[in-house]
Motif scaffolding. Structure first.
Motif, PDB file in Angstrom:
ATOM      1  N   UNK A 358       0.811  -1.212   0.000  1.00 11.06           N
ATOM      2  CA  UNK A 358       0.000   0.000   0.000  1.00 11.06           C
ATOM      3  C   UNK A 358       0.848   1.267   0.000  1.00 11.06           C
ATOM      4  N   UNK A 359       2.124   1.136   0.301  1.00  6.23           N
ATOM      5  CA  UNK A 359       3.024   2.276   0.141  1.00  6.23           C
ATOM      6  C   UNK A 359       3.301   2.540  -1.335  1.00  6.23           C
ATOM      7  N   UNK A 360       3.146   1.508  -2.150  1.00  5.92           N
ATOM      8  CA  UNK A 360       3.468   1.620  -3.572  1.00  5.92           C
ATOM      9  C   UNK A 360       2.265   2.055  -4.404  1.00  5.92           C
ATOM     10  N   UNK A 361       1.123   1.417  -4.159  1.00  4.31           N
ATOM     11  CA  UNK A 361      -0.068   1.646  -4.976  1.00  4.31           C
ATOM     12  C   UNK A 361      -1.321   1.434  -4.141  1.00  4.31           C
ATOM     13  N   UNK A 362      -2.459   2.017  -4.562  1.00  3.24           N
ATOM     14  CA  UNK A 362      -3.718   1.786  -3.844  1.00  3.24           C
ATOM     15  C   UNK A 362      -4.118   0.314  -3.844  1.00  3.24           C
ATOM     16  N   UNK A 363      -4.972  -0.031  -2.894  1.00  4.12           N
ATOM     17  CA  UNK A 363      -5.347  -1.435  -2.679  1.00  4.12           C
ATOM     18  C   UNK A 363      -5.942  -2.094  -3.920  1.00  4.12           C
ATOM     19  N   UNK A 364      -6.752  -1.366  -4.695  1.00  2.00           N
ATOM     20  CA  UNK A 364      -7.453  -1.997  -5.816  1.00  2.00           C
ATOM     21  C   UNK A 364      -6.510  -2.506  -6.896  1.00  2.00           C
ATOM     22  N   UNK A 365      -5.359  -1.886  -7.053  1.00  2.00           N
ATOM     23  CA  UNK A 365      -4.375  -2.393  -8.017  1.00  2.00           C
ATOM     24  C   UNK A 365      -3.981  -3.819  -7.626  1.00  2.00           C
ATOM     25  N   UNK A 366      -3.690  -3.990  -6.346  1.00  2.00           N
ATOM     26  CA  UNK A 366      -3.257  -5.306  -5.855  1.00  2.00           C
ATOM     27  C   UNK A 366      -4.422  -6.289  -5.857  1.00  2.00           C
ATOM     28  N   UNK A 367      -5.592  -5.839  -5.442  1.00  2.00           N
ATOM     29  CA  UNK A 367      -6.762  -6.725  -5.420  1.00  2.00           C
ATOM     30  C   UNK A 367      -7.020  -7.290  -6.814  1.00  2.00           C
ATOM     31  N   UNK A 368      -7.007  -6.425  -7.813  1.00  2.00           N
ATOM     32  CA  UNK A 368      -7.297  -6.904  -9.165  1.00  2.00           C
ATOM     33  C   UNK A 368      -6.251  -7.906  -9.636  1.00  2.00           C
ATOM     34  N   UNK A 389       2.008  -5.267 -16.514  1.00  2.00           N
ATOM     35  CA  UNK A 389       1.215  -5.491 -17.719  1.00  2.00           C
ATOM     36  C   UNK A 389      -0.265  -5.651 -17.394  1.00  2.00           C
ATOM     37  N   UNK A 390      -0.578  -6.376 -16.317  1.00  2.00           N
ATOM     38  CA  UNK A 390      -1.975  -6.593 -15.929  1.00  2.00           C
ATOM     39  C   UNK A 390      -2.657  -5.283 -15.556  1.00  2.00           C
ATOM     40  N   UNK A 391      -2.010  -4.481 -14.738  1.00  2.00           N
ATOM     41  CA  UNK A 391      -2.601  -3.222 -14.297  1.00  2.00           C
ATOM     42  C   UNK A 391      -2.762  -2.254 -15.464  1.00  2.00           C
ATOM     43  N   UNK A 392      -1.716  -2.091 -16.253  1.00  2.00           N
ATOM     44  CA  UNK A 392      -1.765  -1.114 -17.338  1.00  2.00           C
ATOM     45  C   UNK A 392      -2.796  -1.479 -18.394  1.00  2.00           C
ATOM     46  N   UNK A 393      -2.893  -2.754 -18.706  1.00  2.00           N
ATOM     47  CA  UNK A 393      -3.822  -3.168 -19.762  1.00  2.00           C
ATOM     48  C   UNK A 393      -5.251  -3.251 -19.258  1.00  2.00           C
ATOM     49  N   UNK A 394      -5.459  -4.004 -18.179  1.00  2.00           N
ATOM     50  CA  UNK A 394      -6.828  -4.254 -17.701  1.00  2.00           C
ATOM     51  C   UNK A 394      -7.462  -3.013 -17.081  1.00  2.00           C
ATOM     52  N   UNK A 395      -6.753  -2.417 -16.145  1.00  2.00           N
ATOM     53  CA  UNK A 395      -7.359  -1.330 -15.381  1.00  2.00           C
ATOM     54  C   UNK A 395      -7.230   0.030 -16.064  1.00  2.00           C
ATOM     55  N   UNK A 550      -8.967   7.291 -12.979  1.00  2.00           N
ATOM     56  CA  UNK A 550      -9.197   6.131 -12.115  1.00  2.00           C
ATOM     57  C   UNK A 550      -7.916   5.352 -11.850  1.00  2.00           C
ATOM     58  N   UNK A 551      -7.124   5.145 -12.883  1.00  2.00           N
ATOM     59  CA  UNK A 551      -5.897   4.357 -12.736  1.00  2.00           C
ATOM     60  C   UNK A 551      -4.768   5.036 -13.498  1.00  2.00           C
ATOM     61  N   UNK A 552      -3.634   5.125 -12.853  1.00  2.00           N
ATOM     62  CA  UNK A 552      -2.442   5.643 -13.512  1.00  2.00           C
ATOM     63  C   UNK A 552      -1.532   4.471 -13.875  1.00  2.00           C
ATOM     64  N   UNK A 553      -0.989   4.528 -15.065  1.00  2.00           N
ATOM     65  CA  UNK A 553      -0.148   3.427 -15.523  1.00  2.00           C
ATOM     66  C   UNK A 553       1.123   3.339 -14.685  1.00  2.00           C
ATOM     67  N   UNK A 554       1.584   2.117 -14.521  1.00  2.00           N
ATOM     68  CA  UNK A 554       2.828   1.866 -13.797  1.00  2.00           C
ATOM     69  C   UNK A 554       3.977   2.023 -14.784  1.00  2.00           C
ATOM     70  N   UNK A 555       4.917   2.884 -14.452  1.00  2.00           N
ATOM     71  CA  UNK A 555       6.037   3.178 -15.347  1.00  2.00           C
ATOM     72  C   UNK A 555       7.186   2.195 -15.147  1.00  2.00           C
ATOM     73  N   UNK A 556       7.996   2.056 -16.180  1.00  2.00           N
ATOM     74  CA  UNK A 556       9.151   1.163 -16.105  1.00  2.00           C
ATOM     75  C   UNK A 556      10.100   1.579 -14.980  1.00  2.00           C
ATOM     76  N   UNK A 557      10.216   2.887 -14.752  1.00  2.00           N
ATOM     77  CA  UNK A 557      11.114   3.354 -13.691  1.00  2.00           C
ATOM     78  C   UNK A 557      10.633   2.912 -12.317  1.00  2.00           C
ATOM     79  N   UNK A 558       9.293   2.870 -12.140  1.00  2.00           N
ATOM     80  CA  UNK A 558       8.749   2.396 -10.862  1.00  2.00           C
ATOM     81  C   UNK A 558       9.066   0.924 -10.661  1.00  2.00           C
ATOM     82  N   UNK A 559       8.875   0.138 -11.707  1.00  2.00           N
ATOM     83  CA  UNK A 559       9.147  -1.301 -11.617  1.00  2.00           C
ATOM     84  C   UNK A 559      10.611  -1.540 -11.281  1.00  2.00           C
TER      85      UNK A 559
END
Length: 570
Positions: A358-368, A389-395, A550-559
């Motif tokens: 939850x320090x990284x992303x909101x709960x719904x990203x992880x839940x999905x 890939x899952x978060x950026x594409x689906x959400x 609603x959702x911000x894409x996860x960047x390569x730098x974050x990963x």
């Protein structure tokens, strides 16, 4: 109204749980509870912290605290972590509660009256350097069945076999690491599981419709042959061993085995809830067949390592008591979510833990992600690349982009209101039909507790809306036929409302925000299988308003940053 009792395996008190724990028990139980509530069922979702036994004592000693203080603090930490992830427990109890103490001792008395408790003298591991007996998890060593060199004294995490400390090869003390061990005599109580084997086999056979994983594990342990199980330990922290309300002679310095009292906490936690609400007999309506629990459907969720205790030992306790307790109807077991091919581990601090996530992303990203990749048919492995890939594409691309596009278009072209007038055409008729089929599929998957399939069906409904919008192209129709554009937009906005309803079990925080975009609010009833009806819910003229992305894409730098911090490959 159907009554559904849901429990998820109790999390150990020895520190905040990792994503593997969340994926294998608590989160799917929450998704199912939210789904059934949306369908109008009377749901009671119960969980608790598992506070007795070796894990608590070792963790408390490591933290430099007495075990009671440690458990008090950890219970609050785990409760808040669950709430932050949206886990909608009706009650999150504690196995150290007075209610669990009373019920555990009462179960032992009932078993004793029925001739199913026996005092035996055991030979157990004693640590000379520690000056104490080392029950179950205090002893580690090599599994005699598979050779895993970090097996615990109660169970091998590698092959799943139940063990006794004396079974281990090259054992050592988990307290000090000392190998200066010897076997000494000590007296313990045994639950004579062998005497209830026939009833246990009949009970398991009556549940042939259980998910395959749970049923296969249950039958595996039956086929290997039941053994009588020791239910007391040489510990100070736990439920005291009593008989008829008084300390049992010879057992004054012993407690019940954690795996004897922990499952009883499902009942005790329900009692905690009703005691707190001023209805001290209310728990019986959920757990006693002689007090109204005949119409309750009881569903348990757990990881595969917990199945043996819930299909053998706990049912043997219930059956052996001879009392009219409600027993589980469906046991939904999950395989392991692994961390880059290895296991998430609390003790080894390997993987991402709930508070860190939850320090990284909101709960719904992880839940999905965790539900969409649920480890049902086999173990699955978390990777940063797959998560991104899952978060950026689906959400972001499929769900978030659809909601944003149609609501903003409505604001700019239709004064922020649901358009009225116009007639549905062939494109809408096809949408109704396709949607009806997918709604049926999604509902059936949720009902069957097939989490990955449910998420896939919901995602396909999101995709269906995008395909409809792309083909119908309201932005093009608006240039020459405003009425036709209005029909398309109205259907698109109804899809937004529908997406909020479908998202309720999976991503509840975002579901609320989606609903607000079209003037709705949670809770929304679960959608019917009638696509036409579901796309005519919003009243013409209803105001709509776009909110934050609603959702911000996860960047390569974050990963790359997270992989460096937690491990794994970017």
């Amino acid at each position: 109204m159907s009554r559904i009792l849901i429990t998820s395996a109790l999390p150990y008190i020895n520190g905040i749980k990792h994503l593997g724990n969340l994926a294998g028990s608590m989160l799917p139980a929450d998704v199912y509870a939210r789904f059934q509530r949306a369908r109008g069922a009377d749901v009671l979702y119960i969980c608790a912290t598992d506070e007795h036994g070796t894990p608590a004592e070792l963790a408390a000693a490591k933290a430099g605290q007495d075990v009671r203080t440690y458990c008090d603090e950890q219970h609050e930490i785990q409760k808040k972590a669950g709430e932050a992830f949206g886990l909608s427990y009706d009650w999150f109890g504690r196995s150290s509660s007075p209610q669990n103490r009373e019920l555990t001792q009462a179960f032992c008395d009932a078993l004793d009256r029925n001739g199913l408790i026996e005092e035996r003298t055991d030979k157990m591991v004693y640590s000379i350097d520690d000056g104490r007996f080392l029950p179950d998890r205090y002893v580690e060593g090599t599994c005699p069945h598979c050779g895993y060199d970090k097996a615990r004294g109660d169970q091998c995490d590698n092959c799943g076999r139940l063990l006794d400390p004396t079974d281990l090869i090259n054992p050592y003390s988990a307290v000090s690491g000392s190998r200066n061990l010897e076997v000494r005599d000590t007296k313990h109580l045994y639950l004579l599981q062998t005497k209830v084997e026939g009833r246990l086999r009949d009970w398991i056979a009556s549940h042939h419709d259980w998910p395959a994983l749970a049923l296969s594990i249950a039958n595996k342990h039956l086929d290997e042959g039941l053994i009588d199980r020791g239910i007391t330990r040489d510990l100070k922290w736990g439920v005291p061993v009593a008989k008829d309300g008084q300390p049992r002679p010879g057992f004054e310095n012993k407690v019940f085995y954690v795996w004897f009292d922990a499952p009883i906490e499902y009942i005790a936690a329900t009692r905690e809830l009703f005691d707190a609400s001023g209805d001290p007999d209310g728990w019986k309506r959920w757990w006693r067949l002689d007090s109204g629990a005949e119409d309750v459907r009881y569903v348990e969720f757990m990881g595969k390592d917990n199945v043996a205790f819930h299909t053998v030992s706990f049912p043997a306790t219930i059956l052996g008591s001879g009392e009219p307790w409600k027993m589980v109807d469906t046991l939904k077991a999950f395989n392991w979510l692994n961390w880059y091919g290895g296991k998430f581990s609390t003790s080894m601090n390997r993987g991402v833990f709930m508070d860190q996530a939850l320090e990284l992303l909101p709960a719904d990203y992880w839940r999905w992600y965790l539900i969409a990749n649920s480890p049902e048919s086999s173990d699955s492995s978390f990777t940063w690349e797959q998560f991104q890939a899952t978060i950026n594409k689906d959400l972001a691309d499929v769900l978030g982009n659809f909601v944003n596009r149609i609501v903003k278009f409505t604001e700019s072209k239709f004064e922020g209101r649901v358009p009225e007038g116009g007639e549905a055409g062939p494109l809408e008729d096809k949408l109704y039909a396709d949607l009806s089929a997918l709604l049926t599929e999604a509902t059936e998957a949720f009902e069957a507790m097939e989490m990955r399939k449910a998420a896939q069906a919901v995602r396909r409904i999101w995709v269906l809306g995008n395909e409809y919008l792309q083909e119908a192209a309201p932005w093009t129709a608006f240039k020459s036929d405003v009425a036709r554009a209005g029909v398309i937009v109205r259907h698109g906005l109804n899809l937004v409302r529908l997406y909020a309803a479908l998202a309720q079990p999976l991503i509840p925080f975002t579901a609320s925000r989606i609903a607000e975009c079209v003037g709705a609010e949670l809770p929304l009833g679960w959608p019917s299988a009638d696509g036409r009806a579901e796309l005519n819910r919003l009243a013409p003229g209803q105001g709509v308003a776009s909110g934050e992305v609603l959702f911000r894409k996860i960047e390569d730098t974050q990963i790359a940053e997270w992989a460096e911090r937690f491990g794994g490959e970017a």
